[in-house]
Motif scaffolding. Structure first.
Motif, PDB file in Angstrom:
ATOM      1  N   UNK A  73     -52.178  56.315 125.360  1.00 17.82           N
ATOM      2  CA  UNK A  73     -53.264  57.228 125.009  1.00 17.82           C
ATOM      3  C   UNK A  73     -54.498  56.937 125.859  1.00 17.82           C
ATOM      4  N   UNK A  74     -55.186  57.999 126.238  1.00 18.87           N
ATOM      5  CA  UNK A  74     -56.450  57.855 126.961  1.00 18.87           C
ATOM      6  C   UNK A  74     -57.298  59.090 126.699  1.00 18.87           C
ATOM      7  N   UNK A  75     -58.550  59.000 127.117  1.00 14.27           N
ATOM      8  CA  UNK A  75     -59.476  60.123 126.934  1.00 14.27           C
ATOM      9  C   UNK A  75     -60.345  60.249 128.168  1.00 14.27           C
ATOM     10  N   UNK A  76     -60.578  61.488 128.619  1.00 13.92           N
ATOM     11  CA  UNK A  76     -61.488  61.648 129.765  1.00 13.92           C
ATOM     12  C   UNK A  76     -62.921  61.254 129.432  1.00 13.92           C
ATOM     13  N   UNK A  88     -56.315  57.550 118.057  1.00 13.33           N
ATOM     14  CA  UNK A  88     -54.889  57.321 118.300  1.00 13.33           C
ATOM     15  C   UNK A  88     -54.130  57.268 116.980  1.00 13.33           C
ATOM     16  N   UNK A  89     -54.671  56.544 116.007  1.00 14.24           N
ATOM     17  CA  UNK A  89     -54.033  56.473 114.696  1.00 14.24           C
ATOM     18  C   UNK A  89     -53.968  57.844 114.037  1.00 14.24           C
ATOM     19  N   UNK A  90     -54.958  58.668 114.299  1.00 12.97           N
ATOM     20  CA  UNK A  90     -54.995  60.002 113.695  1.00 12.97           C
ATOM     21  C   UNK A  90     -53.949  60.922 114.320  1.00 12.97           C
ATOM     22  N   UNK A  91     -53.772  60.844 115.653  1.00 14.16           N
ATOM     23  CA  UNK A  91     -52.868  61.765 116.345  1.00 14.16           C
ATOM     24  C   UNK A  91     -51.435  61.235 116.466  1.00 14.16           C
ATOM     25  N   UNK A  92     -51.211  59.957 116.225  1.00 17.39           N
ATOM     26  CA  UNK A  92     -49.885  59.368 116.430  1.00 17.39           C
ATOM     27  C   UNK A  92     -48.775  60.077 115.655  1.00 17.39           C
ATOM     28  N   UNK A 139     -63.685  65.847 120.882  1.00 20.00           N
ATOM     29  CA  UNK A 139     -62.936  64.732 121.460  1.00 20.00           C
ATOM     30  C   UNK A 139     -61.539  65.207 121.852  1.00 20.00           C
ATOM     31  N   UNK A 140     -61.159  64.937 123.108  1.00 18.10           N
ATOM     32  CA  UNK A 140     -59.825  65.269 123.601  1.00 18.10           C
ATOM     33  C   UNK A 140     -59.126  63.999 124.040  1.00 18.10           C
ATOM     34  N   UNK A 141     -57.891  63.816 123.583  1.00 21.03           N
ATOM     35  CA  UNK A 141     -57.064  62.687 123.979  1.00 21.03           C
ATOM     36  C   UNK A 141     -55.819  63.201 124.685  1.00 21.03           C
TER      37      UNK A 141
END
Length: 233
Positions: A73-76, A88-92, A139-141
């Protein structure tokens, strides 16, 4: 009463300071009154494994394939590590669900012993769409998934004799190829020696016979390699 009042005031002040730090962290700001740690150069990347193996049914729905999934995972945007971890925990769960659907579609028509074919198909599908974006508010991941496939342990005892036999056949084939190439090289060397004495009729006949045997050996090696590369059912 005075002691209880003072303890309550201290507790309220501690809770207020902790709340301020939490809000500042979620807003990607340094807590008030504390020195901010230097930000690392470039976007943060957090690698997270799925909490358990992903099971998808094989053809027949008796056995399953098990997938070990890893997500990078990363974010611009420049996020603090604890903020990135929260997202990350939210989208996993969403990423795990998407990978599960891909694996289930690829495994549906595969027999349960074809774990390698499933891994190839899954890697091909991930290569076609390597980056998965997720957004919450501003926020975009981005997520880069990776997967490895394991066999159902219940099928391993049935496969073991066949795998042992294939290993033995593979070794015998390699041994035959080594012997054939050695014989071909030896005949080439003898043909070179006999060619130096081409005036002798008997030696010339021996040389022609040796060259014919060499061509036959080369043809046999090529045919053997072709059959090994394209085995019949």
């Amino acid at each position: 009463m005075t002691i209880a009042r003072n303890a309550g005031v201290r507790g309220w002040r501690w809770w207020a300071r902790s709340w301020d730090r939490l809000v500042a962290a979620l807003q990607d700001e340094a807590p008030v009154g504390s020195a901010a740690a230097p930000s690392p150069s470039g976007p943060l990347v957090e690698q997270r494994d799925a909490p358990r193996l992903i099971a998808v049914p094989a053809r027949g729905y008796v056995y399953s394939f098990y997938i070990r999934a890893t997500f990078a995972w990363s974010s611009p945007a420049s996020l603090r590590s604890e903020v990135l971890s929260w997202y990350v925990q939210y989208f996993l769960p969403n990423a795990i669900q998407r990978l599960t659907r891909l694996a289930a579609d690829a495994a549906r028509d595969l027999p349960p012993h074809r774990a390698g074919d499933l891994e190839v198909a899954l890697q091909r599908a991930l290569a076609e769409d390597p980056v998965w974006p997720y957004q919450r508010g501003d926020i975009t991941l981005t997520c880069r998934p990776d997967a490895a496939v394991r066999l159902d342990e219940r099928i391993l005892p049935a496969l073991q004799p066949h795998v042992d036999r294939l290993v033995k056949l593979e070794y015998q084939f390699d041994e035959q190829i080594r012997q054939a190439r050695y014989a071909e090289e030896l005949s080439r060397q003898w043909a070179t020696i006999l060619d130096d004495h081409a005036d002798d009729h008997d030696l010339a006949d021996a040389r022609d016979h040796m060259l014919a045997a060499q061509r036959e050996a080369a043809r046999w090696i090529a045919e053997l390699l072709h059959r090994h590369a394209n085995p019949s059912p």
